[in-house]
Scaffold this motif. Structure first.
Motif, mmCIF file in Angstrom:
data_model
loop_
_atom_site.group_PDB
_atom_site.id
_atom_site.type_symbol
_atom_site.label_atom_id
_atom_site.label_comp_id
_atom_site.label_asym_id
_atom_site.label_seq_id
_atom_site.Cartn_x
_atom_site.Cartn_y
_atom_site.Cartn_z
ATOM 1 N N GLU A 26 0.832 -1.205 0.000
ATOM 2 C CA GLU A 26 0.000 0.000 0.000
ATOM 3 C C GLU A 26 0.868 1.257 0.000
ATOM 4 O O GLU A 26 0.559 2.237 -0.693
ATOM 5 C CB GLU A 26 -0.919 -0.016 1.224
ATOM 6 C CG GLU A 26 -1.989 -1.097 1.147
ATOM 7 C CD GLU A 26 -2.755 -1.253 2.442
ATOM 8 O OE1 GLU A 26 -2.453 -0.522 3.415
ATOM 9 O OE2 GLU A 26 -3.661 -2.113 2.496
ATOM 10 N N ARG A 27 1.964 1.228 0.761
ATOM 11 C CA ARG A 27 2.876 2.379 0.792
ATOM 12 C C ARG A 27 3.517 2.605 -0.575
ATOM 13 O O ARG A 27 3.604 3.736 -1.058
ATOM 14 C CB ARG A 27 3.969 2.160 1.854
ATOM 15 C CG ARG A 27 4.960 3.311 1.951
ATOM 16 C CD ARG A 27 6.042 3.011 2.959
ATOM 17 N NE ARG A 27 6.817 1.830 2.569
ATOM 18 C CZ ARG A 27 7.838 1.346 3.287
ATOM 19 N NH1 ARG A 27 8.190 1.923 4.421
ATOM 20 N NH2 ARG A 27 8.494 0.269 2.873
ATOM 21 N N GLU A 28 3.955 1.523 -1.204
ATOM 22 C CA GLU A 28 4.573 1.645 -2.524
ATOM 23 C C GLU A 28 3.595 2.225 -3.535
ATOM 24 O O GLU A 28 3.955 3.101 -4.345
ATOM 25 C CB GLU A 28 5.069 0.280 -2.987
ATOM 26 C CG GLU A 28 6.298 -0.220 -2.222
ATOM 27 C CD GLU A 28 6.624 -1.658 -2.558
ATOM 28 O OE1 GLU A 28 6.034 -2.201 -3.519
ATOM 29 O OE2 GLU A 28 7.462 -2.245 -1.845
ATOM 30 N N ALA A 29 2.360 1.746 -3.508
ATOM 31 C CA ALA A 29 1.362 2.241 -4.462
ATOM 32 C C ALA A 29 1.097 3.730 -4.272
ATOM 33 O O ALA A 29 0.900 4.468 -5.243
ATOM 34 C CB ALA A 29 0.069 1.447 -4.303
ATOM 35 N N LYS A 30 1.131 4.162 -3.023
ATOM 36 C CA LYS A 30 0.843 5.569 -2.734
ATOM 37 C C LYS A 30 2.052 6.463 -2.977
ATOM 38 O O LYS A 30 1.961 7.480 -3.660
ATOM 39 C CB LYS A 30 0.386 5.695 -1.280
ATOM 40 C CG LYS A 30 0.057 7.118 -0.846
ATOM 41 C CD LYS A 30 -0.388 7.151 0.614
ATOM 42 C CE LYS A 30 -0.696 8.570 1.057
ATOM 43 N NZ LYS A 30 -1.128 8.626 2.481
ATOM 44 N N VAL A 31 3.197 6.080 -2.434
ATOM 45 C CA VAL A 31 4.375 6.949 -2.433
ATOM 46 C C VAL A 31 5.073 6.975 -3.782
ATOM 47 O O VAL A 31 5.597 8.006 -4.206
ATOM 48 C CB VAL A 31 5.361 6.513 -1.325
ATOM 49 C CG1 VAL A 31 6.658 7.307 -1.399
ATOM 50 C CG2 VAL A 31 4.716 6.659 0.045
#
Length: 205
Positions: A183-188
């Motif tokens: 989720e962090r990778e998709a957002k950041v």
């Protein structure tokens, strides 16, 4: 337990280590002979005297299909604990892999057998078979305590030991860690602006 082992096999050891609080991993020198190898299974433990591998044969005889042989050879690397024949023998018996605090030989043959082998080094000298050692007893392997039945997971980053009583909790935490990372990778990583916003927040800007 088979279902749990399969779920653990799909997780990176880094996530499992995080779930374990950075504890319960073998010395970083223990690595797979082929970077792509992964292993997961219950520990069948072996304690050996340096340059004596007879008890490894006993462990193979006692191990169940799907077990990982975890071998405390005291970090000794002048003599090999096993070569390609013994690794192929382990594969025929259904053993999932070998984790060795010691050395192996016949490295090209072992790679051809394609059974995951994690070890400290490679050498040319064989071991004898005097018979010293013990099977399925608590051991210290490359700095980590391992009990028979603990779960072992290894990949290119190293090897972690999951105590039996922690398995369910560690699996859940590791799965949660992987999901949060995705989720962090998709957002950041969606854009330069998102990456800068993440850095500003992390730096307290």
């Amino acid at each position: 337990m088979i279902d749990v082992i399969e779920k653990l096999r799909k997780l990176p050891t880094t996530a499992i280590s995080d779930a374990l609080g950075g504890l319960y991993h073998l010395d970083q020198a223990i690595k797979p002979l082929k970077e792509e190898w992964k292993v997961a299974g219950k520990a069948c433990t072996v304690k050996l005297r340096a340059a004596d591998n007879k008890m490894l044969l006993q462990a193979m005889r006692e191990a169940e299909e799907g077990d990982v042989l975890v071998i405390d050879a005291r970090g000794y690397t002048y003599n090999a604990i096993c070569g390609d024949f013994m690794v192929e023998l382990a594969k025929v018996l259904g053993i999932a892999g070998l984790v060795i605090d010691g050395a192996v030989r016949d490295v090209q043959g072992i790679k051809a057998v394609d059974l995951p082998v994690f070890c400290r080094g490679i050498t040319v000298a064989a071991s004898d078979k005097a018979g010293s050692g013990e099977v399925n007893v608590p051991i210290s392997c490359a700095g980590a305590a391992v009990h028979p039945g603990d779960l072992i997971v290894g990949d290119a980053d190293g090897v972690v030991v999951i105590p039996q009583e922690k398995v369910e909790a560690v699996l859940a935490k590791a799965q949660e860690k992987v999901q949060k990372d995705l989720e962090r990778e998709a957002k950041v990583l969606a854009s330069r602006e998102a990456a800068i916003a993440y850095l500003d927040k992390a730096l307290g800007s």
